[in-house]
Design an enzyme around this catalytic site. Structure first.
Site, PDB file in Angstrom:
ATOM      1  N   GLY A 294       0.814  -1.204   0.000  1.00  0.00           N
ATOM      2  CA  GLY A 294       0.000   0.000   0.000  1.00  0.00           C
ATOM      3  C   GLY A 294       0.849   1.256   0.000  1.00  0.00           C
ATOM      4  O   GLY A 294       1.884   1.355  -0.665  1.00  0.00           O
ATOM      5  N   GLY A 295       0.402   2.236   0.791  1.00  0.00           N
ATOM      6  CA  GLY A 295       1.133   3.503   0.860  1.00  0.00           C
ATOM      7  C   GLY A 295       2.528   3.361   1.421  1.00  0.00           C
ATOM      8  O   GLY A 295       3.379   4.233   1.206  1.00  0.00           O
ATOM      9  N   GLY A 549      25.009   8.270 -31.306  1.00  0.00           N
ATOM     10  CA  GLY A 549      24.594   9.155 -30.232  1.00  0.00           C
ATOM     11  C   GLY A 549      25.016   8.664 -28.867  1.00  0.00           C
ATOM     12  O   GLY A 549      25.135   9.464 -27.916  1.00  0.00           O
ATOM     13  N   ALA A 550      25.263   7.365 -28.731  1.00  0.00           N
ATOM     14  CA  ALA A 550      25.699   6.829 -27.446  1.00  0.00           C
ATOM     15  C   ALA A 550      27.067   7.386 -27.057  1.00  0.00           C
ATOM     16  O   ALA A 550      27.377   7.504 -25.868  1.00  0.00           O
ATOM     17  CB  ALA A 550      25.745   5.306 -27.500  1.00  0.00           C
TER      18      ALA A 550
END
Length: 659
Positions: A294-295, A549-550
């Site tokens: 839960g929370g 781009g890596a």
């Protein structure tokens, strides 16, 4: 002159009357200067009537009580305790009948009357005894039976866990007597009130450094969070931020305490806010040792590191029962939110361990690599330790082991670890072990996105964060999970001023519809954003290849990399030679008189499949002999420890990272 003692009438008179010594009562005379003879006669009659109604036992008991009071005044507590015990026995023997007078009907046993502990010494002694009982109750938690049940499932109790986390005899507990205030559903009954309210909080030493910790006690209401439970956590985190010390949370909770309703939910929100306030100020570590549902899952989720225990810990927002009701899926707790799921698939946890003991030992080891705080809010300690030249000249760096691995140590094995063939895999972990002090590496999230490595190590006794592509998995490509994993690690190191060492061997981003549909553009930009925003020392070594781009993403010089190196066999290009030639010249048959595809590939490789071009452009600072890498990196770290950026950042509230 005869001394007088005026006695009031009624039940109150009987109560006070019993404290008057027998011999004094016999000679008491009431004298009134206003000559009110009627009043004198009334008091004398009342005195005689009350005395005549006292039984023999009551007279004896009155004398004993008076003698005990006198003994207290003479500071003779042993005699007083003996006499008061005699009074209590006489009280038990005296049973007032239904036909008793007003004196008998108002009779209350001495031990239960306020005047029975009116003496300060006895009152304090009684409080000390009660305090000992409350502390003993707090140590028991939910009781022996529940502790045995905890042990039976292979778990330790809350206090046993703290004993393993901290150095011997260094733990100091806070709020040991704090209890809940709930009165609903029978919670106000004595058997429903436990000192500590299901959580143990405090601070101590780990390897000689101050650490704050809380440990939820599953034996008390299942470790559920109440209003006061949350208050203890909030208080602990506030203290940790003020002191500048890490916080370790040992989670073992079933969630919010239902009996308290919205108060427990408010408590969760208070804890969440403190997690956010402390983020980037002090390290926050969560260890899940039981249920976390839960929370309760969101507080660990906002901490820096999460670790779990196999088979006994699990995390999920909604449990199997709710899943069954809503989606008609049948799933176990382990399959829904067990340690294997969160360390390999979801990426929620960084690692899992076989039992509580090994997990707590791992936390102790992790703390040796971490700083106590970010060093920005504790200037006094910073200045004190700066003079001592202790680890990057800042107080917040962790303690280092005794002795030092020579910084000028050559590593000849690095010349053989990386194959010349760009398509042949090798283990980047072996390279990292050769570079750091004594080969001591602490890898984080080893089972999640193993195509990229995130780890802590030491170089020249200073903690460094290491990011490296691992050609053993997916050829070291960057994918969804690898980008997110590395980005979070880079941001942690930057927040706590831990230098970054990046080892690059990346062929690019992983292609495919799964990656594109999963958001590789968004996730890949997280890593790019993290490296670009980092202001700590950034050192990069290209070990074999950096394509497309890596190359830019992996801490290139263009992202304000401080020192960038390449090994002689490194390749930096838009793509591999074969693919580039096919795009440039097509895949058709060779035209007569023109070079073949193989010849063009060899020509392209000779031109671009080496680090000379990027060195000529200044995109790398030097081409290193691999065996000299450790020496150069240690020297650069020493020089960059006082790094300061002089560029001007436009004013803004905060950046908008592509989350």
């Amino acid at each position: 002159m005869v001394f007088s003692m005026a006695l009031p009438s009624g039940a109150a008179a009987a109560t006070r009357y019993r404290r008057i010594p027998h011999r004094i009562m016999m000679r008491t005379m009431v004298v009134n200067n206003d000559n009110n003879n009627h009043s004198h006669s009334h008091h004398r009659a009342t005195t005689k009537r009350m005395y005549s109604e006292m039984s023999k036992q009551q007279c004896i008991r009155t004398r004993a009580a008076a003698t005990a009071t006198a003994a207290i005044q003479r500071t003779n507590p042993s005699v007083a305790r003996s006499l008061y015990s005699s009074c209590a026995r006489l009280d038990q023997q005296q049973q007032p009948s239904s036909s008793s007078s007003s004196l008998s009907s108002s009779f209350v046993p001495f031990a239960e009357r306020p005047e029975g502990i009116a003496d300060p010494s006895l009152r304090k002694a009684a409080f000390r005894q009660r305090l000992q009982q409350e502390r003993a109750q707090a140590l028991l938690g939910g009781g022996t039976a529940r502790r045995d049940k905890q042990h039976a499932r292979g778990s330790l109790t809350a206090r046993e866990r703290l004993e393993l986390l901290f150095d011997d005899d260094t733990f100091h507990e806070l709020d040991v007597l704090k209890t809940h205030r709930c009165t609903e559903f029978g919670m106000s009954q004595q058997q429903q009130v436990y000192p500590g309210d299901g959580i143990v909080t405090g601070y101590g030493q780990v390897q000689g450094r101050t650490v704050y910790a809380f440990s939820q006690d599953f034996t008390v209401f299942g470790g559920s969070l109440s209003e006061t439970h949350a208050q203890k956590m909030v208080k602990l985190m506030d203290l940790a931020v003020r002191v500048g010390a890490p916080v370790v949370g040992l989670n073992d909770s079933g969630g919010a305490r239902i009996q308290e309703g919205v108060d427990s939910l408010a408590g969760y929100a208070d804890v969440f806010q403190k997690n956010v306030d402390a983020s980037g100020v002090i390290p926050q570590i969560s260890l899940i040792l039981g249920p976390c549902a839960g929370g309760a899952v969101y507080s660990p989720a906002m901490t820096d590191f999460i670790f779990m225990v196999e088979q006994t810990s699990y995390m999920f927002v909604t449990g199997p029962e709710v899943v069954k009701t809503v989606t008609n899926e049948t799933v176990t707790k382990e399959a829904l939110g067990g340690s294997s799921i969160h360390t390999t698939t979801s990426g929620v946890a960084q690692d899992a361990f076989s039992n509580d003991v090994t997990a707590l030992r791992a936390i102790r080891r992790l703390l040796t690599f971490l700083p106590s705080n970010n060093g920005l809010n504790h200037k006094k300690n910073h200045d004190d330790n700066e003079n001592n030249n202790n680890n990057n000249s800042t107080h917040f760096q962790p303690a280092t082991p005794s002795g030092a691995d020579p910084v000028d140590r050559l590593v000849p094995s690095l010349q053989r670890l990386v194959p010349d063939d760009p398509n042949m895999p090798y283990d980047m972990k072996l390279v990292i072990q050769e570079l750091v002090d004594y080969g001591d590496v602490l890898e984080l999230a080893p089972d999640m996105a193993p195509n990229i490595i995130t780890a802590f190590g030491r170089m020249n006794s200073r903690t460094v964060g290491i990011v490296g592509n691992n050609p053993m998995v997916l050829a070291g490509c960057l994918d969804l999970n690898a980008s997110t994993k590395a980005a979070r690690f880079v941001r942690f190191c930057d927040a706590f001023n831990i230098p970054l060492v990046t080892l690059v061997d990346v062929p690019g981003f992983l292609p495919g519809t799964t990656q594109e549909h999963g958001g590789i553009i968004r996730h890949g930009s997280k890593l790019l954003f993290a490296y670009a925003q980092a202001t700590v020392p950034k050192l990069t070594v290209i070990t074999r290849k950096a394509y497309g781009g890596a190359y830019d993403v992996m801490a290139s010089k263009h992202l304000r990399g401080d020192v960038n190196y390449a090994w002689p066999g490194a390749e930096v290009a838009v793509m591999g030679a074969k693919g580039a030639v096919e795009i440039l010249h097509g895949r058709g048959s060779n035209v007569a008189g023109e070079p073949s595809l193989e010849e063009r590939t060899a020509e392209y490789s000779a031109r671009f499949a080496n680090p000379m071009v990027v060195a000529q452009r200044g995109f790398i600072d030097d081409i290193l002999d691999p065996q000299d890498t450790r020496r150069r990196l240690c020297h650069d770290l020493h020089v960059l420890q006082n790094k300061h950026l002089d560029y001007i950042v436009p004013r803004k509230k905060h950046t908008n990272m592509p989350l």
